[in-house]
Design an enzyme around this catalytic site. Structure first.
Site, PDB file in Angstrom:
ATOM      1  N   ASN A  83      32.336  -0.631 -13.420  1.00  0.00           N
ATOM      2  CA  ASN A  83      32.394  -1.822 -14.258  1.00  0.00           C
ATOM      3  C   ASN A  83      33.491  -1.761 -15.314  1.00  0.00           C
ATOM      4  OD1 ASN A  83      30.419  -2.862 -12.681  1.00  0.00           O
ATOM      5  ND2 ASN A  83      28.751  -2.473 -14.120  1.00  0.00           N
ATOM      6  N   PRO A  91      25.377 -17.905 -14.669  1.00  0.00           N
ATOM      7  CA  PRO A  91      26.308 -18.884 -15.227  1.00  0.00           C
ATOM      8  C   PRO A  91      27.539 -18.219 -15.860  1.00  0.00           C
ATOM      9  CG  PRO A  91      24.440 -18.598 -16.680  1.00  0.00           C
ATOM     10  CD  PRO A  91      24.144 -17.797 -15.451  1.00  0.00           C
ATOM     11  N   ILE A  92      28.568 -19.018 -16.083  1.00  0.00           N
ATOM     12  CA  ILE A  92      29.753 -18.526 -16.816  1.00  0.00           C
ATOM     13  C   ILE A  92      30.054 -19.462 -17.981  1.00  0.00           C
ATOM     14  CG2 ILE A  92      30.758 -17.301 -14.839  1.00  0.00           C
ATOM     15  CD1 ILE A  92      32.725 -19.669 -14.546  1.00  0.00           C
ATOM     16  N   ASP A  93      29.010 -20.118 -18.479  1.00  0.00           N
ATOM     17  CA  ASP A  93      29.204 -21.079 -19.568  1.00  0.00           C
ATOM     18  C   ASP A  93      29.783 -20.440 -20.829  1.00  0.00           C
ATOM     19  OD1 ASP A  93      26.462 -19.923 -19.455  1.00  0.00           O
ATOM     20  OD2 ASP A  93      26.307 -20.871 -21.429  1.00  0.00           O
ATOM     21  N   GLN A  94      29.429 -19.178 -21.081  1.00  0.00           N
ATOM     22  CA  GLN A  94      29.956 -18.527 -22.290  1.00  0.00           C
ATOM     23  C   GLN A  94      31.438 -18.196 -22.153  1.00  0.00           C
ATOM     24  OE1 GLN A  94      27.967 -18.138 -25.155  1.00  0.00           O
ATOM     25  NE2 GLN A  94      26.819 -19.545 -23.830  1.00  0.00           N
ATOM     26  N   ARG A 115      29.756  -0.879  -2.223  1.00  0.00           N
ATOM     27  CA  ARG A 115      30.609  -1.621  -3.164  1.00  0.00           C
ATOM     28  C   ARG A 115      30.696  -0.867  -4.480  1.00  0.00           C
ATOM     29  NH1 ARG A 115      28.927  -7.821  -3.571  1.00  0.00           N
ATOM     30  NH2 ARG A 115      30.276  -7.523  -5.366  1.00  0.00           N
ATOM     31  N   ARG A 117      32.374 -10.777  -7.958  1.00  0.00           N
ATOM     32  CA  ARG A 117      32.229 -11.552  -9.194  1.00  0.00           C
ATOM     33  C   ARG A 117      33.323 -11.190 -10.190  1.00  0.00           C
ATOM     34  NH1 ARG A 117      28.517 -14.517 -11.477  1.00  0.00           N
ATOM     35  NH2 ARG A 117      28.293 -14.544 -13.751  1.00  0.00           N
TER      36      ARG A 117
HETATM   37  C1  EPZ Z   1      27.840  -7.214 -15.772  1.00  0.00           C
HETATM   38  O1  EPZ Z   1      27.569  -8.444 -15.115  1.00  0.00           O
HETATM   39  C2  EPZ Z   1      27.754  -6.144 -14.712  1.00  0.00           C
HETATM   40  N1  EPZ Z   1      28.767  -6.387 -13.681  1.00  0.00           N
HETATM   41  C3  EPZ Z   1      26.361  -6.128 -14.085  1.00  0.00           C
HETATM   42  O2  EPZ Z   1      26.307  -4.991 -13.240  1.00  0.00           O
HETATM   43  C4  EPZ Z   1      25.314  -5.934 -15.183  1.00  0.00           C
HETATM   44  O3  EPZ Z   1      24.026  -6.084 -14.612  1.00  0.00           O
HETATM   45  C5  EPZ Z   1      25.500  -6.949 -16.302  1.00  0.00           C
HETATM   46  O4  EPZ Z   1      26.856  -6.932 -16.781  1.00  0.00           O
HETATM   47  C6  EPZ Z   1      24.586  -6.671 -17.481  1.00  0.00           C
HETATM   48  O5  EPZ Z   1      24.846  -5.381 -17.978  1.00  0.00           O
HETATM   49  C7  EPZ Z   1      30.042  -6.000 -13.935  1.00  0.00           C
HETATM   50  O6  EPZ Z   1      30.347  -5.461 -14.989  1.00  0.00           O
HETATM   51  C8  EPZ Z   1      31.044  -6.247 -12.836  1.00  0.00           C
HETATM   52  P1  EPZ Z   1      26.396 -10.621 -18.202  1.00  0.00           P
HETATM   53  P2  EPZ Z   1      27.862  -9.842 -15.895  1.00  0.00           P
HETATM   54  O7  EPZ Z   1      27.430 -11.664 -18.379  1.00  0.00           O
HETATM   55  O8  EPZ Z   1      29.022  -9.668 -16.780  1.00  0.00           O
HETATM   56  C9  EPZ Z   1      23.712 -14.482 -18.912  1.00  0.00           C
HETATM   57  C10 EPZ Z   1      26.164  -3.783 -11.263  1.00  0.00           C
HETATM   58  O9  EPZ Z   1      25.125  -3.466 -10.666  1.00  0.00           O
HETATM   59  N2  EPZ Z   1      25.001 -15.201 -19.034  1.00  0.00           N
HETATM   60  O10 EPZ Z   1      26.280  -9.528 -19.201  1.00  0.00           O
HETATM   61  O11 EPZ Z   1      27.870 -10.922 -14.869  1.00  0.00           O
HETATM   62  C11 EPZ Z   1      23.461 -13.986 -17.491  1.00  0.00           C
HETATM   63  O12 EPZ Z   1      22.857 -15.009 -16.708  1.00  0.00           O
HETATM   64  C12 EPZ Z   1      26.278  -5.179 -11.821  1.00  0.00           C
HETATM   65  O13 EPZ Z   1      27.122  -3.019 -11.504  1.00  0.00           O
HETATM   66  C13 EPZ Z   1      24.987 -16.535 -19.409  1.00  0.00           C
HETATM   67  O14 EPZ Z   1      23.943 -17.123 -19.624  1.00  0.00           O
HETATM   68  O15 EPZ Z   1      26.522  -9.967 -16.763  1.00  0.00           O
HETATM   69  C14 EPZ Z   1      22.528 -12.820 -17.725  1.00  0.00           C
HETATM   70  O16 EPZ Z   1      21.204 -13.306 -17.880  1.00  0.00           O
HETATM   71  C15 EPZ Z   1      25.143  -6.083 -11.364  1.00  0.00           C
HETATM   72  N3  EPZ Z   1      26.177 -17.189 -19.524  1.00  0.00           N
HETATM   73  C16 EPZ Z   1      23.013 -12.239 -19.069  1.00  0.00           C
HETATM   74  O17 EPZ Z   1      23.773 -13.279 -19.685  1.00  0.00           O
HETATM   75  C17 EPZ Z   1      27.384 -16.571 -19.300  1.00  0.00           C
HETATM   76  O18 EPZ Z   1      28.443 -17.226 -19.431  1.00  0.00           O
HETATM   77  C18 EPZ Z   1      23.895 -11.013 -18.926  1.00  0.00           C
HETATM   78  O19 EPZ Z   1      24.965 -11.363 -18.073  1.00  0.00           O
HETATM   79  C19 EPZ Z   1      27.383 -15.204 -18.915  1.00  0.00           C
HETATM   80  C20 EPZ Z   1      26.180 -14.533 -18.796  1.00  0.00           C
END
Ligand code: EPZ
Length: 419
Positions: A23, A123-126, A398, A93
């Protein structure tokens, strides 16, 4: 689809060395696309997601030369397009970090809307909120997201959700924006700090990574010209520590950062697993009672959601009733049905799983639903009596470099079979 065939109930013994952080690598490679010079990245894990992301960087024109030792020479000065719509970009992703990188480089970016492991909505709203705050216009059509900015200006962005992806994406975009960007309520994961350290090594001005407030002072030129080594993978290390505990083995997990493992080592100690710790290694020892425990996944420094499935396997083997609460993802218990086929006694309701133990796990044919759930199925197979076949293991590969090789070196009876 390839499978792993595992003959279980053999305690793992010996030493395993941890590879570079997936990551962190998936954030650093897109960040390298910002540079105004070449760079060398060392200790990249040889895993599908990294190799696909490097292929996507080549597809937009960057020069990418991979070496057998896991290092890569990158020169983004030959990038000729802001459209990162290589077919493979749909499959990982992390390609969405190219939004921040291409916005930062050429003020434009077009990508496919991101996919990724299925934990419910992702989502990617943030990300979009931050890019718009910095002056970008964002349009979504035909499954693609297009971003464009006349001018990318530093802004004070308060994230509504602690998001690793949004924190990294906005940090990357802010590095060459005009003025100062502050990201509040930022995520604090070790891989975020690693991306910030990479950027600063290449000439950026990023302060506060690892805290919930990150300040980025935009620079006009990012000279690059340096070498950066990716930190060890916190989640890979935790997976092997849990594999050792689940099999009652004696394993030294080398090339890790103990501080990053604290959420797990604290919980394993609470369960009763004996651990020894050195500067860059942790030894998991056999014996001792294993008591039930309650686990809540949270953003770092809380318990990592990416170790949730693997930890649930260990909880199945602990005396008593454990409670696992998944607070990060909407739905990350898909693997529980497969675990129950192996004898687990787990009841799930919304974000909580109640695990009763100890149970005797027995071999079965199961599927890798996602990267970490797949790893958990392997751990269950290693602990179970009899033979387990884990199907569709490409998803595991992966994120885990040489998974079968490393486990076999620890004495596991595991083989990769193609249909
Ligand atoms: C990263 O995903 C990791 N992937 C994930 O690891 C990990 O589970 C996750 O962070 C949490 O630690 C990579 O780094 C490539 P988030 P990411 O944005 O960035 C919500 C693995 O197994 N959210 O921190 O996609 C979202 O729905 C993978 O290595 C919004 O609501 O996770 C979630 O509930 C799987 N809006 C929470 O935030 C947004 O715009 C955390 O998501 C973005 C996120």
């Amino acid at each position: 689809m390839a499978s792993y065939v595992i003959r279980g109930a053999r305690p793992l013994q010996g030493e395993v060395s941890i590879s570079g952080s997936k990551n962190a690598a998936l954030g650093i490679i897109p960040a390298a696309m910002l540079l105004d010079g070449p760079c060398r990245i060392e200790n990249l894990p040889d895993i599908a997601d990294v190799n696909i992301l490097l292929e996507i960087c080549r597809s937009i024109g960057a020069q990418v030369l991979q070496h057998p030792d896991g290092s890569v020479d990158i020169d983004p000065r030959t990038i000729e397009t802001s459209e990162a719509t290589h077919e493979k970009a749909r499959s990982i992703r992390a390609s969405y970090y190219l939004m921040g990188a291409l916005l930062g480089r050429v003020r434009k970016a077009t990508l496919f809307m991101p996919g990724g492991c299925d934990f419910g909505t992702r989502p990617i709203d943030q990300h979009i909120k931050g890019f718009e705050a910095m002056g970008a216009t964002v349009g979504i059509e035909y499954g693609r997201i297009r971003l464009e900015a006349e001018r990318l200006a530093g802004e004070h962005i308060f994230l509504d959700v602690v998001s690793v992806g949004a924190t990294i994406n906005l940090m990357i975009a802010a590095v060459k924006a005009e003025g100062v960007t502050v990201i509040e309520n930022a995520a604090r994961e070790p891989h975020i700090v690693d991306v910030a350290n990479f950027l600063n090594t290449m000439g950026a001005n990023v302060r506060g990574a690892g805290t919930d407030v990150i300040k980025i002072v935009g620079v006009p030129v990012l000279p690059g010209g340096c070498t950066y080594s990716v930190i060890p993978d916190q989640i890979e290390a935790g997976t092997y520590m849990l594999a050792a505990a689940a099999t009652g083995g004696d394993v030294v997990v080398r090339n890790l950062i103990p501080k990053h493992m604290e959420p797990l080592t604290a919980k394993m100690a609470e369960i009763g697993i004996a651990l020894e710790e050195g500067d860059d290694w942790i030894r998991v020892l056999p014996g001792g009672e294993r008591a039930a425990a309650n686990v809540k996944t949270m953003p770092y420094p809380g318990f990592p959601t990416d170790l949730q499935p693997q930890t649930m396997v260990l909880l199945c083997l602990c005396e008593g009733v454990s409670r696992m609460t998944e607070n990060v993802w909407e739905s990350r218990f898909q693997f529980v049905d497969d675990l129950k086929m192996m004898g687990a006694n787990v009841t799930t309701a919304s974000h909580t799983a109640i695990v009763e133990g100890p149970v005797k796990l027995t071999g079965a044919t199961v599927t890798a639903h996602d990267l970490r759930a797949g790893a958990a199925m392997v751990l269950a197979g290693l602990a179970a009596e009899g033979t387990t076949e884990v199907c569709d293991v490409r998803i595991i590969e992966r994120g885990y470099e040489n998974f079968v090789g490393k486990l076999r070196a620890l004495g596991a009876d595991i083989a990769r079979v193609e249909p």
